[in-house]
Design a protein around this motif. Structure first.
Motif, PDB file in Angstrom:
ATOM      1  N   ILE A   1       3.094  -4.680 -16.441  1.00 47.15           N
ATOM      2  CA  ILE A   1       2.456  -3.467 -16.968  1.00 47.15           C
ATOM      3  C   ILE A   1       2.807  -2.257 -16.101  1.00 47.15           C
ATOM      4  N   THR A   2       3.117  -1.163 -16.777  1.00 52.41           N
ATOM      5  CA  THR A   2       3.278   0.141 -16.127  1.00 52.41           C
ATOM      6  C   THR A   2       2.287   1.090 -16.787  1.00 52.41           C
ATOM      7  N   CYS A   3       1.432   1.717 -15.995  1.00 52.28           N
ATOM      8  CA  CYS A   3       0.443   2.629 -16.581  1.00 52.28           C
ATOM      9  C   CYS A   3       0.095   3.724 -15.574  1.00 52.28           C
ATOM     10  N   TYR A   4      -0.703   4.689 -16.048  1.00 50.81           N
ATOM     11  CA  TYR A   4      -1.055   5.845 -15.224  1.00 50.81           C
ATOM     12  C   TYR A   4      -2.574   5.988 -15.135  1.00 50.81           C
ATOM     13  N   LEU A   5      -3.051   6.210 -13.915  1.00 54.25           N
ATOM     14  CA  LEU A   5      -4.460   6.534 -13.713  1.00 54.25           C
ATOM     15  C   LEU A   5      -4.646   8.010 -14.042  1.00 54.25           C
ATOM     16  N   ASP A   6      -4.975   8.287 -15.296  1.00 48.54           N
ATOM     17  CA  ASP A   6      -5.133   9.680 -15.738  1.00 48.54           C
ATOM     18  C   ASP A   6      -6.468  10.271 -15.291  1.00 48.54           C
ATOM     19  N   VAL A   7      -7.493   9.429 -15.225  1.00 49.28           N
ATOM     20  CA  VAL A   7      -8.803   9.888 -14.753  1.00 49.28           C
ATOM     21  C   VAL A   7      -8.830   9.732 -13.239  1.00 49.28           C
TER      22      VAL A   7
ATOM     23  N   GLU B   1      -4.889  12.169  -6.539  1.00 50.93           N
ATOM     24  CA  GLU B   1      -3.587  12.504  -7.111  1.00 50.93           C
ATOM     25  C   GLU B   1      -3.704  12.257  -8.603  1.00 50.93           C
ATOM     26  N   ASP B   2      -3.202  13.157  -9.398  1.00 54.43           N
ATOM     27  CA  ASP B   2      -3.399  13.033 -10.839  1.00 54.43           C
ATOM     28  C   ASP B   2      -2.106  13.353 -11.581  1.00 54.43           C
ATOM     29  N   PRO B   3      -1.534  12.415 -12.321  1.00 57.86           N
ATOM     30  CA  PRO B   3      -1.948  11.013 -12.402  1.00 57.86           C
ATOM     31  C   PRO B   3      -1.212  10.158 -11.376  1.00 57.86           C
ATOM     32  N   ILE B   4      -1.677   8.929 -11.193  1.00 60.77           N
ATOM     33  CA  ILE B   4      -1.027   7.981 -10.289  1.00 60.77           C
ATOM     34  C   ILE B   4      -0.381   6.887 -11.138  1.00 60.77           C
TER      35      ILE B   4
ATOM     36  N   ALA C   1       4.593  -3.245  -7.214  1.00 62.42           N
ATOM     37  CA  ALA C   1       3.838  -3.354  -5.966  1.00 62.42           C
ATOM     38  C   ALA C   1       3.031  -2.102  -5.628  1.00 62.42           C
ATOM     39  N   SER C   2       3.152  -1.035  -6.425  1.00 62.02           N
ATOM     40  CA  SER C   2       2.426   0.200  -6.115  1.00 62.02           C
ATOM     41  C   SER C   2       0.922   0.007  -6.311  1.00 62.02           C
ATOM     42  N   VAL C   3       0.136   0.682  -5.483  1.00 59.41           N
ATOM     43  CA  VAL C   3      -1.322   0.533  -5.533  1.00 59.41           C
ATOM     44  C   VAL C   3      -1.994   1.897  -5.425  1.00 59.41           C
ATOM     45  N   ALA C   4      -3.268   1.914  -5.794  1.00 62.59           N
ATOM     46  CA  ALA C   4      -4.107   3.103  -5.613  1.00 62.59           C
ATOM     47  C   ALA C   4      -5.380   2.662  -4.907  1.00 62.59           C
ATOM     48  N   TYR C   5      -5.940   3.583  -4.125  1.00 64.20           N
ATOM     49  CA  TYR C   5      -7.134   3.267  -3.340  1.00 64.20           C
ATOM     50  C   TYR C   5      -8.275   4.202  -3.711  1.00 64.20           C
ATOM     51  N   ALA C   6      -9.495   3.690  -3.516  1.00 66.49           N
ATOM     52  CA  ALA C   6     -10.704   4.513  -3.609  1.00 66.49           C
ATOM     53  C   ALA C   6     -11.692   3.962  -2.592  1.00 66.49           C
ATOM     54  N   GLY C   7     -12.514   4.845  -2.035  1.00 64.33           N
ATOM     55  CA  GLY C   7     -13.486   4.426  -1.031  1.00 64.33           C
ATOM     56  C   GLY C   7     -14.904   4.540  -1.540  1.00 64.33           C
ATOM     57  N   ILE C   8     -15.766   3.574  -1.143  1.00 66.91           N
ATOM     58  CA  ILE C   8     -17.171   3.568  -1.562  1.00 66.91           C
ATOM     59  C   ILE C   8     -18.068   3.498  -0.326  1.00 66.91           C
TER      60      ILE C   8
ATOM     61  N   THR D   1     -14.988   8.008  -3.743  1.00 71.90           N
ATOM     62  CA  THR D   1     -13.932   9.035  -3.670  1.00 71.90           C
ATOM     63  C   THR D   1     -13.042   8.971  -4.906  1.00 71.90           C
ATOM     64  N   ASN D   2     -12.096   9.891  -4.957  1.00 67.84           N
ATOM     65  CA  ASN D   2     -11.063   9.852  -6.003  1.00 67.84           C
ATOM     66  C   ASN D   2     -10.042   8.766  -5.676  1.00 67.84           C
ATOM     67  N   TRP D   3      -9.185   8.465  -6.655  1.00 69.65           N
ATOM     68  CA  TRP D   3      -8.049   7.585  -6.409  1.00 69.65           C
ATOM     69  C   TRP D   3      -7.016   8.304  -5.550  1.00 69.65           C
ATOM     70  N   SER D   4      -6.330   7.559  -4.702  1.00 66.16           N
ATOM     71  CA  SER D   4      -5.251   8.113  -3.903  1.00 66.16           C
ATOM     72  C   SER D   4      -4.291   6.992  -3.530  1.00 66.16           C
ATOM     73  N   THR D   5      -3.068   7.363  -3.234  1.00 71.38           N
ATOM     74  CA  THR D   5      -2.096   6.373  -2.749  1.00 71.38           C
ATOM     75  C   THR D   5      -2.118   6.271  -1.230  1.00 71.38           C
ATOM     76  N   LYS D   6      -2.973   7.066  -0.589  1.00 73.45           N
ATOM     77  CA  LYS D   6      -3.078   7.073   0.875  1.00 73.45           C
ATOM     78  C   LYS D   6      -4.472   6.604   1.297  1.00 73.45           C
ATOM     79  N   ARG D   7      -4.510   5.550   2.070  1.00 72.47           N
ATOM     80  CA  ARG D   7      -5.789   4.958   2.477  1.00 72.47           C
ATOM     81  C   ARG D   7      -6.653   5.923   3.284  1.00 72.47           C
ATOM     82  N   ASP D   8      -6.014   6.758   4.121  1.00 78.39           N
ATOM     83  CA  ASP D   8      -6.810   7.628   4.989  1.00 78.39           C
ATOM     84  C   ASP D   8      -7.450   8.789   4.220  1.00 78.39           C
ATOM     85  N   GLU D   9      -7.110   8.946   2.942  1.00 74.33           N
ATOM     86  CA  GLU D   9      -7.714  10.016   2.144  1.00 74.33           C
ATOM     87  C   GLU D   9      -8.978   9.555   1.405  1.00 74.33           C
ATOM     88  N   VAL D  10      -9.279   8.250   1.483  1.00 75.92           N
ATOM     89  CA  VAL D  10     -10.395   7.745   0.677  1.00 75.92           C
ATOM     90  C   VAL D  10     -11.530   7.204   1.560  1.00 75.92           C
TER      91      VAL D  10
END
Length: 221
Positions: free
Chosen positions: A119-125, A148-151, A156-163, A207-216
């Motif tokens: 699957i290839t898709c985009y995190l639009d929200v 980042e919008d969209p991701i 192997a690409s991932v997105a991160y969010a922090g809680i 937090t928002n989604w990001s490809t960088k761990r230190d941003e979340v």
């Protein structure tokens, strides 16, 4: 003597009359169909379409078969889950989620989202929908960090969010063993992910989604 000449002359006249009658009959010949009103025989040339109806049917049948095969192929791709290259928005069921505990620099839970195989898709929200339990007090509020919008998620690409599950002081809150995650608030297929432990939850934030761990790393503004 005169009598014989007369008789012979009469025979000659009669013979001449017979010959004349025969000549007239021969000259007229068979009746002309146009004069008698009979229809004249005719020939007709077949048109290419009428001459080869089977060819037309074959062509139509071939077109229909091609359309059926194309439709079948499209369904097959969808059924197999291979949606690569479609440019679609990521639904929750397109992704695999993991949640880990991060102690530094500020304790929080790290959500990692990865596209499922093929699957290839985009995190639009930009912000995930996160909640604990079914009550309104368990819904995590977005803090607007990172993003980042969209991701694009594929391979192997991932997105991160922090809680941050507890933003209040004191002993208040409820314990939960699972967190509910969705790519949007109206996603019909949210994912319930097991937490590494059973934290006490009170006024959580995300937090928002990001490809960088230190941003979340979630911080209260």
């Amino acid at each position: 003597m005169r009598s014989r000449l007369t008789t012979r002359s009469a025979r000659l006249v009669l013979a001449a009359a017979v010959v004349t009658a025969l000549a007239a009959t021969t000259a007229c010949g068979p009746e002309d169909p146009s004069e008698t009103g009979a229809a004249a025989p005719s020939t007709s040339a077949s048109s290419p379409t009428s001459a080869s109806p089977e060819g037309t049917e074959s062509s139509e049948s071939g077109d229909g078969k091609g359309e059926a095969e194309a439709s079948s192929g499209a369904k097959g791709d969808s059924a197999s889950g291979d949606k690569s290259g479609y440019g679609q928005s990521c639904g929750t069921n397109d992704l695999d989620f993991t949640v880990t505990w991060e102690a530094q620099p500020i304790s929080h839970y790290l959500v990692t989202a990865k596209a499922k195989s093929g699957i290839t898709c985009y995190l639009d929200v930009n912000t995930p929908s996160v909640s604990f339990g079914s009550g309104a007090d368990g819904v995590a509020s977005p803090v607007g960090q990172g993003g980042e919008d969209p991701i694009k998620l594929s391979g192997a690409s991932v997105a991160y969010a922090g809680i941050n599950v507890k933003t209040t002081e004191g002993e208040g809150g409820k314990q939960f063993e699972n967190v509910i995650i969705a790519t949007s608030e109206d996603d019909p297929n949210p994912a319930e992910v097991e937490l590494p432990d059973a934290p006490t939850v009170d006024k959580p934030i995300v937090t928002n989604w990001s490809t960088k761990r230190d941003e979340v790393i979630p911080r209260i503004a």
